[in-house]
Write a protein that holds these residues in place. Structure first.
Motif, PDB file in Angstrom:
ATOM      1  N   CYS A  14      -9.866   3.051   2.080  1.00 33.55           N
ATOM      2  CA  CYS A  14      -8.718   2.950   1.144  1.00 33.55           C
ATOM      3  C   CYS A  14      -7.509   3.158   2.423  1.00 33.55           C
ATOM      4  CB  CYS A  14      -8.708   4.105   0.488  1.00 33.55           C
ATOM      5  SG  CYS A  14      -9.820   4.151  -1.058  1.00 33.55           S
ATOM      6  N   TRP A  15      -6.389   2.626   1.930  1.00 32.23           N
ATOM      7  CA  TRP A  15      -5.572   2.623   2.986  1.00 32.23           C
ATOM      8  C   TRP A  15      -4.258   3.259   2.534  1.00 32.23           C
ATOM      9  CZ3 TRP A  15      -5.724   0.073   7.626  1.00 32.23           C
ATOM     10  CH2 TRP A  15      -6.919  -0.710   7.840  1.00 32.23           C
ATOM     11  N   LEU A  16      -3.475   4.071   3.480  1.00 38.37           N
ATOM     12  CA  LEU A  16      -2.503   4.892   3.175  1.00 38.37           C
ATOM     13  C   LEU A  16      -1.246   3.954   2.558  1.00 38.37           C
ATOM     14  CD1 LEU A  16      -1.216   7.584   3.276  1.00 38.37           C
ATOM     15  CD2 LEU A  16       0.020   6.806   5.432  1.00 38.37           C
ATOM     16  N   MET A  29      -0.406  12.720   0.295  1.00 37.57           N
ATOM     17  CA  MET A  29      -0.828  11.208   0.855  1.00 37.57           C
ATOM     18  C   MET A  29      -1.674  10.382  -0.309  1.00 37.57           C
ATOM     19  SD  MET A  29      -1.755  12.271   4.840  1.00 37.57           S
ATOM     20  CE  MET A  29      -2.501  13.900   4.226  1.00 37.57           C
ATOM     21  N   VAL A  30      -1.273   9.343  -0.639  1.00 34.83           N
ATOM     22  CA  VAL A  30      -1.996   8.510  -1.592  1.00 34.83           C
ATOM     23  C   VAL A  30      -2.754   7.313  -0.707  1.00 34.83           C
ATOM     24  CG1 VAL A  30      -2.133   6.983  -3.289  1.00 34.83           C
ATOM     25  CG2 VAL A  30      -0.551   8.978  -3.388  1.00 34.83           C
ATOM     26  N   TYR A  31      -4.060   7.138  -0.761  1.00 38.96           N
ATOM     27  CA  TYR A  31      -4.746   6.110  -0.358  1.00 38.96           C
ATOM     28  C   TYR A  31      -5.173   5.408  -1.598  1.00 38.96           C
ATOM     29  CZ  TYR A  31      -4.725   8.652   4.269  1.00 38.96           C
ATOM     30  OH  TYR A  31      -4.277   9.249   5.463  1.00 38.96           O
ATOM     31  N   ALA A  32      -5.149   4.030  -1.243  1.00 39.80           N
ATOM     32  CA  ALA A  32      -5.483   3.003  -2.234  1.00 39.80           C
ATOM     33  C   ALA A  32      -6.708   2.031  -1.708  1.00 39.80           C
ATOM     34  CB  ALA A  32      -4.491   2.351  -2.876  1.00 39.80           C
ATOM     35  N   SER A  37      -6.108  -1.091  -7.344  1.00 40.91           N
ATOM     36  CA  SER A  37      -6.705  -0.655  -8.659  1.00 40.91           C
ATOM     37  C   SER A  37      -7.133   0.963  -8.828  1.00 40.91           C
ATOM     38  CB  SER A  37      -7.617  -1.475  -9.039  1.00 40.91           C
ATOM     39  OG  SER A  37      -8.845  -1.499  -8.352  1.00 40.91           O
ATOM     40  N   GLN A  38      -7.581   1.265  -7.488  1.00 43.60           N
ATOM     41  CA  GLN A  38      -7.657   3.005  -7.586  1.00 43.60           C
ATOM     42  C   GLN A  38      -7.045   3.647  -6.504  1.00 43.60           C
ATOM     43  OE1 GLN A  38     -12.267   1.859  -7.514  1.00 43.60           O
ATOM     44  NE2 GLN A  38     -12.327   3.296  -9.346  1.00 43.60           N
ATOM     45  N   HIS A  39      -6.954   4.957  -6.500  1.00 46.58           N
ATOM     46  CA  HIS A  39      -6.548   5.675  -5.351  1.00 46.58           C
ATOM     47  C   HIS A  39      -7.145   6.995  -5.192  1.00 46.58           C
ATOM     48  CE1 HIS A  39      -4.367   7.857  -8.634  1.00 46.58           C
ATOM     49  NE2 HIS A  39      -4.208   8.696  -7.632  1.00 46.58           N
ATOM     50  N   ARG A  40      -6.704   7.777  -4.072  1.00 48.67           N
ATOM     51  CA  ARG A  40      -7.398   8.970  -3.792  1.00 48.67           C
ATOM     52  C   ARG A  40      -6.095   9.976  -3.280  1.00 48.67           C
ATOM     53  NH1 ARG A  40     -10.797  12.623  -0.658  1.00 48.67           N
ATOM     54  NH2 ARG A  40     -10.696  14.452  -1.818  1.00 48.67           N
ATOM     55  N   ARG A  41      -5.693  10.736  -3.840  1.00 46.33           N
ATOM     56  CA  ARG A  41      -4.533  11.633  -3.520  1.00 46.33           C
ATOM     57  C   ARG A  41      -5.188  12.769  -2.727  1.00 46.33           C
ATOM     58  NH1 ARG A  41       0.391  11.547  -5.073  1.00 46.33           N
ATOM     59  NH2 ARG A  41      -0.083  10.050  -7.110  1.00 46.33           N
ATOM     60  N   ASP A  66     -14.775   9.628  -5.978  1.00 46.05           N
ATOM     61  CA  ASP A  66     -13.629  10.247  -5.673  1.00 46.05           C
ATOM     62  C   ASP A  66     -12.482   9.533  -5.978  1.00 46.05           C
ATOM     63  OD1 ASP A  66     -15.109  12.966  -4.985  1.00 46.05           O
ATOM     64  OD2 ASP A  66     -15.045  12.244  -2.967  1.00 46.05           O
ATOM     65  N   LEU A  67     -12.476   8.370  -6.571  1.00 46.97           N
ATOM     66  CA  LEU A  67     -11.526   7.455  -6.708  1.00 46.97           C
ATOM     67  C   LEU A  67     -11.006   7.612  -7.988  1.00 46.97           C
ATOM     68  CD1 LEU A  67     -12.631   4.139  -4.765  1.00 46.97           C
ATOM     69  CD2 LEU A  67     -10.575   5.867  -4.057  1.00 46.97           C
ATOM     70  N   GLU A  68      -9.495   7.556  -8.440  1.00 44.08           N
ATOM     71  CA  GLU A  68      -9.061   7.503  -9.843  1.00 44.08           C
ATOM     72  C   GLU A  68      -8.218   6.350  -9.947  1.00 44.08           C
ATOM     73  OE1 GLU A  68      -6.652  11.001 -10.362  1.00 44.08           O
ATOM     74  OE2 GLU A  68      -7.927  12.358  -9.250  1.00 44.08           O
ATOM     75  N   PRO A  69      -8.186   5.924 -11.402  1.00 43.12           N
ATOM     76  CA  PRO A  69      -7.662   4.510 -11.719  1.00 43.12           C
ATOM     77  C   PRO A  69      -6.056   4.617 -11.467  1.00 43.12           C
ATOM     78  CG  PRO A  69      -8.193   5.691 -13.633  1.00 43.12           C
ATOM     79  CD  PRO A  69      -8.844   6.399 -12.220  1.00 43.12           C
ATOM     80  N   VAL A  70      -5.324   3.384 -11.170  1.00 41.87           N
ATOM     81  CA  VAL A  70      -4.041   3.567 -10.737  1.00 41.87           C
ATOM     82  C   VAL A  70      -3.354   2.734 -11.952  1.00 41.87           C
ATOM     83  CG1 VAL A  70      -2.277   2.237  -9.211  1.00 41.87           C
ATOM     84  CG2 VAL A  70      -4.508   3.042  -8.352  1.00 41.87           C
ATOM     85  N   ASP A  71      -2.172   3.352 -12.248  1.00 40.50           N
ATOM     86  CA  ASP A  71      -1.289   3.030 -13.415  1.00 40.50           C
ATOM     87  C   ASP A  71      -1.058   1.555 -13.105  1.00 40.50           C
ATOM     88  OD1 ASP A  71      -1.483   5.107 -14.874  1.00 40.50           O
ATOM     89  OD2 ASP A  71       0.531   5.983 -14.065  1.00 40.50           O
ATOM     90  N   ASP A  72      -0.876   0.543 -14.152  1.00 42.42           N
ATOM     91  CA  ASP A  72      -0.572  -0.743 -14.033  1.00 42.42           C
ATOM     92  C   ASP A  72       0.954  -0.901 -13.246  1.00 42.42           C
ATOM     93  OD1 ASP A  72      -2.763  -1.745 -15.205  1.00 42.42           O
ATOM     94  OD2 ASP A  72      -1.947  -1.874 -17.098  1.00 42.42           O
TER      95      ASP A  72
END
Length: 95
Positions: A14-16, A29-32, A37-41, A66-72
């Motif tokens: 995942c990238w910052l 920090m949010v990595y996606a 479509s998914q992220h880790r905060r 550990d990934l969570e979905p991202v809002d559209d």
């Protein structure tokens, strides 16, 4: 630079895509994922970062669980930011 794709069955690179400094002395920090479509905060204290000399890398490998979905509304923005980061930085580069 490498291709930046170190995904395995258990992890995904995942990238910052977002970094915010809070008024409580934290860095949020949010990595996606590459498709946005998914992220880790991740939140880290700025004090601890300074004391330990911990920097922020362009990418991290995250357990898939550990990934969570991202809002559209932000998915496309995250995917665009991942692309920009991959073009400019190696995964271990401090940013």
């Amino acid at each position: 630079m490498d291709d930046g794709d170190a995904s395995t069955d258990d992890t995904v690179r995942c990238w910052l895509v977002e970094r915010t400094y809070t008024d409580r002395g934290l860095v949020d920090m949010v990595y996606a994922t590459p498709d946005g479509s998914q992220h880790r905060r991740k939140q880290v204290s700025t004090t601890i970062m300074r004391q330990r000399g911990v920097g922020t890398t362009a990418a991290v490998d995250v357990d898939r669980d550990d990934l969570e979905p991202v809002d559209d509304e932000v998915r496309e923005r995250y995917a665009t930011e991942v692309e920009r980061m991959r073009e400019q930085y190696d995964p271990d580069d401090e940013v």
